[in-house]
Design an enzyme around this catalytic site. Structure first.
Site, short mmCIF file in Angstrom:
data_model
loop_
_atom_site.label_atom_id
_atom_site.label_comp_id
_atom_site.label_asym_id
_atom_site.label_seq_id
_atom_site.Cartn_x
_atom_site.Cartn_y
_atom_site.Cartn_z
N LYS A 280 -27.47 -8.98 10.99
CA LYS A 280 -26.14 -9.59 11.08
C LYS A 280 -25.25 -8.61 11.85
O LYS A 280 -25.15 -7.46 11.48
CB LYS A 280 -25.60 -9.81 9.67
CG LYS A 280 -24.43 -10.73 9.56
CD LYS A 280 -24.22 -11.17 8.10
CE LYS A 280 -23.25 -12.33 8.02
NZ LYS A 280 -23.14 -12.89 6.67
N GLU A 364 -21.66 -22.76 -6.89
CA GLU A 364 -20.41 -23.09 -7.60
C GLU A 364 -20.68 -23.90 -8.88
O GLU A 364 -20.03 -23.66 -9.90
CB GLU A 364 -19.49 -23.88 -6.67
CG GLU A 364 -18.85 -23.05 -5.55
CD GLU A 364 -19.78 -22.81 -4.38
OE1 GLU A 364 -20.88 -23.38 -4.34
OE2 GLU A 364 -19.38 -22.03 -3.49
N ARG A 392 -17.61 -28.81 -5.14
CA ARG A 392 -19.04 -28.85 -5.48
C ARG A 392 -19.24 -28.95 -7.00
O ARG A 392 -20.27 -29.41 -7.48
CB ARG A 392 -19.73 -27.55 -5.01
CG ARG A 392 -20.16 -27.54 -3.59
CD ARG A 392 -21.43 -28.31 -3.39
NE ARG A 392 -21.75 -28.51 -1.99
CZ ARG A 392 -22.40 -27.62 -1.23
NH1 ARG A 392 -22.75 -26.45 -1.73
NH2 ARG A 392 -22.65 -27.90 0.03
C1 TPP Z 1 -20.45 -24.21 -0.86
C2 TPP Z 1 -20.04 -22.98 -0.10
N1 TPP Z 1 -19.74 -21.85 -0.79
C3 TPP Z 1 -19.35 -20.75 -0.13
C4 TPP Z 1 -19.25 -20.74 1.24
C5 TPP Z 1 -18.76 -19.50 1.97
N2 TPP Z 1 -19.80 -18.97 2.85
C6 TPP Z 1 -19.82 -19.21 4.14
S1 TPP Z 1 -21.08 -18.46 4.93
C7 TPP Z 1 -21.59 -17.74 3.47
C8 TPP Z 1 -22.75 -16.81 3.46
C9 TPP Z 1 -23.91 -17.43 4.18
O1 TPP Z 1 -24.97 -16.50 4.17
P1 TPP Z 1 -26.30 -16.90 4.92
O2 TPP Z 1 -26.63 -18.31 4.65
O3 TPP Z 1 -27.30 -15.86 4.59
O4 TPP Z 1 -25.88 -16.84 6.46
P2 TPP Z 1 -25.43 -15.55 7.31
O5 TPP Z 1 -23.91 -15.55 7.28
O6 TPP Z 1 -26.02 -14.35 6.66
O7 TPP Z 1 -25.97 -15.80 8.69
C10 TPP Z 1 -20.79 -18.13 2.42
C11 TPP Z 1 -20.94 -17.67 1.03
C12 TPP Z 1 -19.56 -21.94 1.91
N3 TPP Z 1 -19.45 -22.04 3.26
N4 TPP Z 1 -19.96 -23.02 1.22
MG MG Z 2 -27.67 -14.04 5.47
#
Ligand code: TPP
Ligand code: MG
Ligand code: DXP
Length: 632
Positions: A280, A364, A392
């Protein structure tokens, strides 16, 4: 350096490039991302991590005939650059510009929109089954991050895939990060695979073979070696148990290897998972050093990564500081986040009470039920979940918390328009979706100090409660050293001349507009009372009755949709009290609001004192006639 990126008008142009050119293009894309997002703000870290993955996918597959489904889709900037939006990339997340997430209405290459996590596998399976039913041959590829697998819906889909389709590709983009470090058993599982010595030697071997023999042979040998390795360490056994064929883990930045692997996977007549290890923030040192900060942020210095601090404390910071003080004095106070420690500012609470801080992952529904369980044992859980993400958990709020009347506090950050993230993130529905639920009180502070008072009130309250507060900073009011409890259901009269012609209820962040509106009315010869409602539920019936009976017009202003919002609650209250008075409601209309700057969108959609005055004009004219007649 030749500018290959400017020659890419569609994925067809990607397919014409040689491997060395693709490698060069990857670097150009990185540069464009770093410089572009420095100006616009956005999710730079996640996008720098998927440059090679996205390039290889577009090189091997063929959108829009094939379908890409990205989880959250915050990491779709590279996809947008490769699908005819390179010339518009400087508008991303800007008013009227490209959306920061995939959007079906924005491009035929955006097969599925998102913004909330955990939806990609289910949506991709739906597409695969629909394809199978229609006799289609296209490929469906879901790209999901490691944290997407901390979300329950992803597992609901995993449980279903092998039973439903023979052809679907899942790319697990594993960078070991959610917004913070990824959490829970699934994160440990992925880590165990990735750090196993047998697997990493396979990894090197795959790369070496590819160099020496080229695609076909390398793939075959790798597959055999991996099968042997599986007997040893069981990487990907989880997926195999779900009926999927697991491949990897492999270097998610090795473009030739990814291309060869995707070529192989597209021949498979079975659902497959490719486990890609990525970084990342790759290619931008500040983002590699501060992966949490560079997950998503406002504009930054493209050289140093420096960002301007807000100066004034945000509501989130006030929330975290207030919670820390409550926890200092009450050992039953606990804090729960669903993978959003920095957005909710609970990462400021954690150092003070590490044993009372819980990050449950992107989960959630689980967070709310987990809170309910803790509450049955006498704890006081503060569940910090953005208004939009709390959607959610509607059923757990009803079924687990309110039906059992458990003392859980829902701290709904981003309560109101969220701004640059757009319709998937605006928190505009929580009053509507919570007001119908018995036993729940719903508070909306006018400023930072009242937020602290409301948190204290919620801590003392023996049933469920919710507090909504907006993204960013408030009026900048100092917070008292010791918060005071607020009488449940009691509004605060901000100004009242005693002869008010008009009563204005300004909820939360809209109170300043209510004060401005009162001043505008006074300049037109009307007297106006201004009320800070404090509660979306229960509404202060006595206050509404008093002003409804005395005034010729009631106006409500809220940073929330009109449908079922606070204005509706006032209407219902007047109706119940059989008080006849015209009511003008100001709030968001019954449509999804695009991304943009909050002030500009409020002006566009009429959430201003000026617009409220115009909406009230017909009633005011009639009222003025009556006033004049009375005095003639
Ligand atoms: C239901 C929900 N909860 C929280 C979020 C906030 N959120 C956006 S991206 C993320 C982390 C995603 O991590 P990953 O899937 O590993 O993708 P990366 O950013 O590491 O590429 C979160 C918690 C969201 N978008 N949707
Ligand atoms: Mg990730
Ligand atoms: C993609 C995602 O859902 C989060 O990164 C979100 O964009 C954070 O929103 P804030 O910037 O309001 O914290």
């Amino acid at each position: 350096m030749s500018n290959l990126l400017e020659t890419i008008h569609s994925p067809a142009d990607v397919k014409k490039l040689t491997i060395p050119q693709l490698t060069e293009l990857a670097e150009e894309i990185r540069e464009r991302l770093i410089v572009g997002v420095a100006k616009t703000g956005g999710h730079i870290g996640p996008n720098l991590g998927v440059v090679e993955l996205t390039l290889a996918m577009h090189y091997v597959f063929d959108t829009p005939n094939d379908s890409f489904v990205f989880d959250v889709s915050h990491q779709a900037y590279v996809h947008k650059l490769l699908t005819g939006r390179e010339k518009l990339f400087h508008t991303i997340r800007q008013p009227g510009g490209l959306n920061g997430f995939m959007l079906r209405t924005e491009s035929e290459h955006d097969s599925y929109g998102a913004g909330h996590a955990g939806t990609a596998l289910s949506a991709a399976l739906g597409m695969a089954v629909a394809r199978d039913m229609s006799g289609g041959k296209e490929h469906i590829i879901a790209l999901a991050g490691d944290a997407a697998f901390t979300n329950g819906i992803s597992f609901e889909a995993l449980n279903n895939i092998a039973a439903q389709t023979r052809r679907m590709i899942i790319v697990l983009n594993d960078n070991a990060w959610s917004i913070d470090k990824n959490v829970g058993a699934i994160a440990e599982y992925f880590h165990k695979i990735v750090t196993n010595p047998t697997v990493s030697s396979l990894h090197d071997r795959a790369a070496g073979l590819l160099e020496k023999y080229g695609g076909k042979t390398a793939r075959h040998v790798v597959r055999k070696a991996e099968e042997a390795a599986k007997g040893l360490i069981g990487p990907g056994m989880l997926f195999e148990e779900f009926g999927l064929s697991y491949f990897g883990p492999l270097d998610g930045h090795n473009l030739p290897l990814l291309i060869e692997t995707f070529k192989f996977l597209k021949t498979q007549n079975r659902p497959v998972v490719l486990h890609a290890i990525t970084q990342k923030g790759r290619g931008f040192q500040p983002a590699l050093e501060k992966q949490k900060k560079f997950h998503g942020l406002g504009p930054y210095d493209a050289e140093t990564g420096e960002t301007k601090s807000a100066g004034q404390k945000t509501y989130s910071e006030i929330f975290a500081e207030s919670l820390t003080k409550l926890a200092d004095k009450n050992e039953k106070v606990v804090a729960i986040t669903a993978a959003m420690p920095n957005g909710t500012a609970l990462d400021l609470f954690r150092p003070y009470h590490p044993k009372r801080y819980f990050d449950v992952g992107i989960a959630e529904e689980h967070a709310v039920i987990f809170a309910a369980g803790m509450a049955t044992k006498g704890y006081k859980p503060f569940c910090a979940i953005y208004s939009t993400f709390l959607q959610r958990a509607f059923d757990p709020i009803v079924h687990d918390v309110c039906l059992q009347n458990l003392p859980v506090v829902f701290c709904m950050d981003r309560g109101g328009l969220s701004g640059d993230d757009g319709p998937t993130h605006h928190g505009l529905f929580d009053i509507s979706y919570l007001r119908s639920v018995p036993n729940l009180i719903h508070m909306v502070p006018k400023d930072e100090d009242e937020l602290a008072d409301m948190m204290y009130t919620a801590m003392l309250h023996e049933g469920p409660s919710a507090i909504r507060y907006p993204r960013g900073t408030g009026p900048g009011v100092a917070v008292k050293a010791q918060p005071v409890a607020i009488e449940i259901g009691k509004a605060e009269v901000i100004r009242d001349s005693g002869r008010a012609d008009v009563a204005i209820f300004g909820l939360g962040a809209m109170l300043p507009e209510a004060v401005r509106l009162a001043e505008m009315l006074e300049r037109e010869g009307f007297s106006a009372a201004v009320i800070n409602p404090r509660f979306a539920k229960p509404v202060d019936r006595e206050c509404v009755a008093k002003f409804g009976e005395r005034c010729g017009l009631v106006i409500t202003l809220e940073d929330h949709v009109l449908a079922g919002g606070f204005g509706s609650a006032v209407l219902e209250t007047l109706n119940t009290l059989e008080v006849q008075v015209p009511v003008v409601r100001v709030g968001w209309p019954d449509e999804f609001i695009e991304h943009g700057k909050v002030e500009a969108l409020r002006a566009k959609y009429g959430l201003t004192a000026e617009a409220a005055l115009e909406k009230a004009r017909p009633y005011l004219s009639k009222m003025m006639e009556q006033i004049l007649a009375k005095h003639s």
